[in-house]
Design a protein around this motif. Structure first.
Motif, PDB file in Angstrom:
ATOM      1  N   SER A  13      -5.162 -23.146   3.963  1.00 32.83           N
ATOM      2  CA  SER A  13      -6.137 -23.417   5.034  1.00 32.83           C
ATOM      3  C   SER A  13      -5.966 -22.450   6.222  1.00 32.83           C
ATOM      4  O   SER A  13      -6.718 -22.510   7.190  1.00 32.83           O
ATOM      5  CB  SER A  13      -5.988 -24.859   5.515  1.00 32.83           C
ATOM      6  OG  SER A  13      -4.685 -25.024   6.037  1.00 32.83           O
ATOM      7  N   TYR A  14      -4.968 -21.544   6.126  1.00 36.62           N
ATOM      8  CA  TYR A  14      -4.709 -20.640   7.259  1.00 36.62           C
ATOM      9  C   TYR A  14      -5.613 -19.404   7.173  1.00 36.62           C
ATOM     10  O   TYR A  14      -5.593 -18.664   6.187  1.00 36.62           O
ATOM     11  CB  TYR A  14      -3.229 -20.216   7.269  1.00 36.62           C
ATOM     12  CG  TYR A  14      -2.918 -19.331   8.428  1.00 36.62           C
ATOM     13  CD1 TYR A  14      -2.812 -19.860   9.715  1.00 36.62           C
ATOM     14  CD2 TYR A  14      -2.765 -17.959   8.259  1.00 36.62           C
ATOM     15  CE1 TYR A  14      -2.563 -19.043  10.798  1.00 36.62           C
ATOM     16  CE2 TYR A  14      -2.501 -17.134   9.334  1.00 36.62           C
ATOM     17  CZ  TYR A  14      -2.406 -17.682  10.601  1.00 36.62           C
ATOM     18  OH  TYR A  14      -2.160 -16.866  11.668  1.00 36.62           O
ATOM     19  N   HIS A  15      -6.406 -19.202   8.224  1.00 34.78           N
ATOM     20  CA  HIS A  15      -7.384 -18.110   8.231  1.00 34.78           C
ATOM     21  C   HIS A  15      -6.696 -16.825   8.713  1.00 34.78           C
ATOM     22  O   HIS A  15      -6.576 -16.597   9.919  1.00 34.78           O
ATOM     23  CB  HIS A  15      -8.534 -18.509   9.172  1.00 34.78           C
ATOM     24  CG  HIS A  15      -9.789 -17.748   8.942  1.00 34.78           C
ATOM     25  ND1 HIS A  15     -10.975 -18.058   9.556  1.00 34.78           N
ATOM     26  CD2 HIS A  15     -10.073 -16.697   8.139  1.00 34.78           C
ATOM     27  CE1 HIS A  15     -11.916 -17.232   9.170  1.00 34.78           C
ATOM     28  NE2 HIS A  15     -11.389 -16.385   8.310  1.00 34.78           N
ATOM     29  N   ALA A  16      -6.223 -16.018   7.777  1.00 33.66           N
ATOM     30  CA  ALA A  16      -5.366 -14.866   8.124  1.00 33.66           C
ATOM     31  C   ALA A  16      -6.158 -13.629   8.540  1.00 33.66           C
ATOM     32  O   ALA A  16      -5.686 -12.832   9.354  1.00 33.66           O
ATOM     33  CB  ALA A  16      -4.460 -14.533   6.945  1.00 33.66           C
ATOM     34  N   LEU A  17      -7.335 -13.435   7.959  1.00 29.67           N
ATOM     35  CA  LEU A  17      -8.191 -12.301   8.366  1.00 29.67           C
ATOM     36  C   LEU A  17      -9.584 -12.837   8.656  1.00 29.67           C
ATOM     37  O   LEU A  17     -10.170 -13.554   7.843  1.00 29.67           O
ATOM     38  CB  LEU A  17      -8.271 -11.241   7.260  1.00 29.67           C
ATOM     39  CG  LEU A  17      -7.003 -10.466   6.947  1.00 29.67           C
ATOM     40  CD1 LEU A  17      -7.259  -9.493   5.792  1.00 29.67           C
ATOM     41  CD2 LEU A  17      -6.488  -9.699   8.169  1.00 29.67           C
ATOM     42  N   GLY A  37       2.494 -11.216  12.690  1.00 24.85           N
ATOM     43  CA  GLY A  37       1.670 -12.345  12.239  1.00 24.85           C
ATOM     44  C   GLY A  37       0.191 -12.169  12.524  1.00 24.85           C
ATOM     45  O   GLY A  37      -0.600 -13.074  12.276  1.00 24.85           O
ATOM     46  N   SER A  38      -0.205 -10.976  13.021  1.00 19.44           N
ATOM     47  CA  SER A  38      -1.626 -10.807  13.381  1.00 19.44           C
ATOM     48  C   SER A  38      -2.506 -10.433  12.190  1.00 19.44           C
ATOM     49  O   SER A  38      -3.719 -10.356  12.319  1.00 19.44           O
ATOM     50  CB  SER A  38      -1.758  -9.762  14.499  1.00 19.44           C
ATOM     51  OG  SER A  38      -1.185  -8.537  14.111  1.00 19.44           O
ATOM     52  N   GLY A  39      -1.890 -10.175  11.035  1.00 16.25           N
ATOM     53  CA  GLY A  39      -2.690  -9.911   9.835  1.00 16.25           C
ATOM     54  C   GLY A  39      -2.719  -8.458   9.392  1.00 16.25           C
ATOM     55  O   GLY A  39      -3.433  -8.092   8.449  1.00 16.25           O
ATOM     56  N   LYS A  40      -1.883  -7.613  10.007  1.00 14.18           N
ATOM     57  CA  LYS A  40      -1.901  -6.175   9.681  1.00 14.18           C
ATOM     58  C   LYS A  40      -1.556  -5.946   8.216  1.00 14.18           C
ATOM     59  O   LYS A  40      -2.238  -5.221   7.486  1.00 14.18           O
ATOM     60  CB  LYS A  40      -0.899  -5.421  10.577  1.00 14.18           C
ATOM     61  CG  LYS A  40      -1.081  -5.665  12.053  1.00 14.18           C
ATOM     62  CD  LYS A  40      -0.005  -4.992  12.890  1.00 14.18           C
ATOM     63  CE  LYS A  40       1.425  -5.411  12.632  1.00 14.18           C
ATOM     64  NZ  LYS A  40       1.755  -6.791  13.061  1.00 14.18           N
ATOM     65  N   SER A  41      -0.432  -6.545   7.816  1.00 16.46           N
ATOM     66  CA  SER A  41       0.035  -6.358   6.446  1.00 16.46           C
ATOM     67  C   SER A  41      -0.973  -6.962   5.460  1.00 16.46           C
ATOM     68  O   SER A  41      -1.296  -6.358   4.427  1.00 16.46           O
ATOM     69  CB  SER A  41       1.400  -7.025   6.318  1.00 16.46           C
ATOM     70  OG  SER A  41       1.844  -6.973   5.017  1.00 16.46           O
ATOM     71  N   THR A  42      -1.495  -8.125   5.795  1.00 13.54           N
ATOM     72  CA  THR A  42      -2.474  -8.761   4.915  1.00 13.54           C
ATOM     73  C   THR A  42      -3.684  -7.845   4.736  1.00 13.54           C
ATOM     74  O   THR A  42      -4.200  -7.708   3.625  1.00 13.54           O
ATOM     75  CB  THR A  42      -2.915 -10.124   5.504  1.00 13.54           C
ATOM     76  OG1 THR A  42      -1.755 -10.946   5.639  1.00 13.54           O
ATOM     77  CG2 THR A  42      -3.914 -10.815   4.606  1.00 13.54           C
ATOM     78  N   LEU A  50      -3.381  -6.247  -3.429  1.00 11.88           N
ATOM     79  CA  LEU A  50      -2.172  -7.022  -3.674  1.00 11.88           C
ATOM     80  C   LEU A  50      -2.413  -8.452  -3.193  1.00 11.88           C
ATOM     81  O   LEU A  50      -1.731  -9.377  -3.610  1.00 11.88           O
ATOM     82  CB  LEU A  50      -0.979  -6.418  -2.926  1.00 11.88           C
ATOM     83  CG  LEU A  50      -0.487  -5.079  -3.461  1.00 11.88           C
ATOM     84  CD1 LEU A  50       0.608  -4.531  -2.574  1.00 11.88           C
ATOM     85  CD2 LEU A  50      -0.002  -5.210  -4.887  1.00 11.88           C
ATOM     86  N   GLU A  51      -3.353  -8.585  -2.276  1.00 11.89           N
ATOM     87  CA  GLU A  51      -3.843  -9.904  -1.864  1.00 11.89           C
ATOM     88  C   GLU A  51      -5.340  -9.927  -2.107  1.00 11.89           C
ATOM     89  O   GLU A  51      -6.016  -8.925  -1.897  1.00 11.89           O
ATOM     90  CB  GLU A  51      -3.582 -10.144  -0.358  1.00 11.89           C
ATOM     91  CG  GLU A  51      -2.140 -10.290   0.016  1.00 11.89           C
ATOM     92  CD  GLU A  51      -1.524 -11.604  -0.460  1.00 11.89           C
ATOM     93  OE1 GLU A  51      -2.252 -12.475  -0.976  1.00 11.89           O
ATOM     94  OE2 GLU A  51      -0.299 -11.729  -0.320  1.00 11.89           O
ATOM     95  N   LYS A  52      -5.817 -11.065  -2.493  1.00 13.54           N
ATOM     96  CA  LYS A  52      -7.247 -11.192  -2.751  1.00 13.54           C
ATOM     97  C   LYS A  52      -7.946 -11.824  -1.557  1.00 13.54           C
ATOM     98  O   LYS A  52      -7.463 -12.788  -1.008  1.00 13.54           O
ATOM     99  CB  LYS A  52      -7.425 -12.075  -3.988  1.00 13.54           C
ATOM    100  CG  LYS A  52      -8.546 -11.546  -4.825  1.00 13.54           C
ATOM    101  CD  LYS A  52      -8.962 -12.338  -5.985  1.00 13.54           C
ATOM    102  CE  LYS A  52     -10.476 -12.527  -6.012  1.00 13.54           C
ATOM    103  NZ  LYS A  52     -11.258 -11.571  -5.258  1.00 13.54           N
TER     104      LYS A  52
HETATM  105  P1  ADP Z   1       1.614  -8.934  10.255  1.00 17.16           P
HETATM  106  O1  ADP Z   1       1.655  -7.889   9.189  1.00 17.16           O
HETATM  107  O2  ADP Z   1       0.661  -8.604  11.365  1.00 17.16           O
HETATM  108  O3  ADP Z   1       2.961  -9.327  10.778  1.00 17.16           O
HETATM  109  P2  ADP Z   1       0.867 -10.690   8.087  1.00 17.16           P
HETATM  110  O4  ADP Z   1      -0.358 -10.092   7.527  1.00 17.16           O
HETATM  111  O5  ADP Z   1       2.152 -10.479   7.361  1.00 17.16           O
HETATM  112  O6  ADP Z   1       1.010 -10.261   9.618  1.00 17.16           O
HETATM  113  O7  ADP Z   1       0.670 -12.252   8.232  1.00 17.16           O
HETATM  114  C1  ADP Z   1      -0.491 -12.824   8.869  1.00 17.16           C
HETATM  115  C2  ADP Z   1      -0.364 -14.329   8.829  1.00 17.16           C
HETATM  116  O8  ADP Z   1      -0.496 -14.786   7.478  1.00 17.16           O
HETATM  117  C3  ADP Z   1       0.967 -14.866   9.329  1.00 17.16           C
HETATM  118  O9  ADP Z   1       0.744 -16.058  10.028  1.00 17.16           O
HETATM  119  C4  ADP Z   1       1.749 -15.129   8.057  1.00 17.16           C
HETATM  120  O10 ADP Z   1       2.659 -16.185   8.228  1.00 17.16           O
HETATM  121  C5  ADP Z   1       0.639 -15.512   7.083  1.00 17.16           C
HETATM  122  N1  ADP Z   1       0.983 -15.120   5.705  1.00 17.16           N
HETATM  123  C6  ADP Z   1       1.265 -13.869   5.276  1.00 17.16           C
HETATM  124  N2  ADP Z   1       1.522 -13.849   3.954  1.00 17.16           N
HETATM  125  C7  ADP Z   1       1.412 -15.131   3.536  1.00 17.16           C
HETATM  126  C8  ADP Z   1       1.551 -15.792   2.276  1.00 17.16           C
HETATM  127  N3  ADP Z   1       1.847 -15.093   1.165  1.00 17.16           N
HETATM  128  N4  ADP Z   1       1.357 -17.133   2.231  1.00 17.16           N
HETATM  129  C9  ADP Z   1       1.032 -17.826   3.338  1.00 17.16           C
HETATM  130  N5  ADP Z   1       0.871 -17.279   4.559  1.00 17.16           N
HETATM  131  C10 ADP Z   1       1.055 -15.959   4.662  1.00 17.16           C
END
Ligand code: ADP
Length: 242
Positions: A13-17, A37-42, A50-52
């Motif tokens: 339920s967490y809206h990451a992007l 935690g801002s979503g850069k890696s995502t 690597l993520e859908k």
């Molecule tokens: P950043 O790269 O900016 O530090 P991330 O993209 O790693 O941020 O993470 C963004 C948010 O998504 C964070 O709140 C993190 O906890 C959450 N998150 C990242 N990967 C996962 C995952 N595999 N499952 C659940 N939550 C995730």
């Protein structure tokens, strides 16, 4: 080269992007920064799937990316990636790490793959370590091998996810130097990094993310001297204080 439109990603339920729009042209060097935690890696993990993502569209080289094996294979051939934690194969030597992707994914002969691998190891200035195993190298050396391994797939775009954040200060420069050389050679790059000196020197555009959104994107000169958003300003102030 890359067109991201209205992309949204949830982890449960967490809206990451949130509604990400991003266009990257050939040869552009993009730096993405923002709080943890801002979503850069995502975001960059979504770009190479690597993520859908759950909604929105992602186009690479004008082709819509989806999760079919054909689409993923095409994507992996075009887009190389380096991670914070190197992710080298521990049971293979440095040379073997750079040969294997070529023989298995590009169908190259062993001899041709070795030749390419050695020239890439020379490019990242580590050819003398070719027969060592990853755990015999420093972190900076391992990251340079990881870059050579990614380049061995002849990618047209390179994604970097905090490539220097696990490194001791004296090793950061050697990795950034390799990345700077790549940028000068015209590689299209998206780099998640907090190395703001690198961003100033190399980036065509710096993107600031917060809470899953792109808050600001600007040329480094404007981004650093006159950021538009108060959130960017606050983030940069905190970086300077550290
Ligand atoms: P950043 O790269 O900016 O530090 P991330 O993209 O790693 O941020 O993470 C963004 C948010 O998504 C964070 O709140 C993190 O906890 C959450 N998150 C990242 N990967 C996962 C995952 N595999 N499952 C659940 N939550 C995730």
């Amino acid at each position: 080269m890359i067109k991201v439109q209205a992309l949204n990603k949830w982890y449960d339920s967490y809206h990451a992007l949130r509604d990400i729009h991003l266009t990257v042209k050939k040869g552009e060097r993009i730096v993405i920064c923002g709080p943890s935690g801002s979503g850069k890696s995502t975001l960059i993990r979504c770009i190479n799937q690597l993520e859908k993502h759950q909604s929105g569209s992602l186009m690479v080289f004008g082709e819509q990316v989806d999760d079919t094996p054909k689409s993923l294979l095409a994507l992996r051939k075009q887009v190389g990636m380096c991670f914070q934690s190197f992710n080298l194969f521990p049971h293979l030597t440095v040379l073997e790490n750079c040969v294997l992707p070529q023989t298995t994914n590009l169908g190259m002969s062993e001899d041709a793959a070795i030749e390419t691998a050695l020239s890439l190891l020379e490019k990242v200035k580590i050819q003398e370590q070719a027969n060592k195993y990853p755990n015999q190298l420093s972190g900076g050396q391992q990251q340079r091998v990881a870059i050579a391994r990614a380049l061995s797939m002849k990618p047209k775009i390179m994604l970097f996810d905090e490539p220097t954040s696990a490194l001791d200060p004296e090793m950061i420069a050697e990795v950034l130097d390799v990345m700077t050389d790549l940028a000068r050679e015209g590689m299209t790059m998206i780099c998640v990094t907090h190395e703001m000196g690198f961003a100033r020197k190399v980036a065509d555009r710096v993107i600031f993310m917060d809470q899953g959104q792109i808050i600001e994107e600007n040329h480094p000169e404007v981004f650093f001297s006159n950021p538009e958003s108060p959130r960017t300003r606050k983030f940069l102030d905190q970086l300077i204080q550290h």
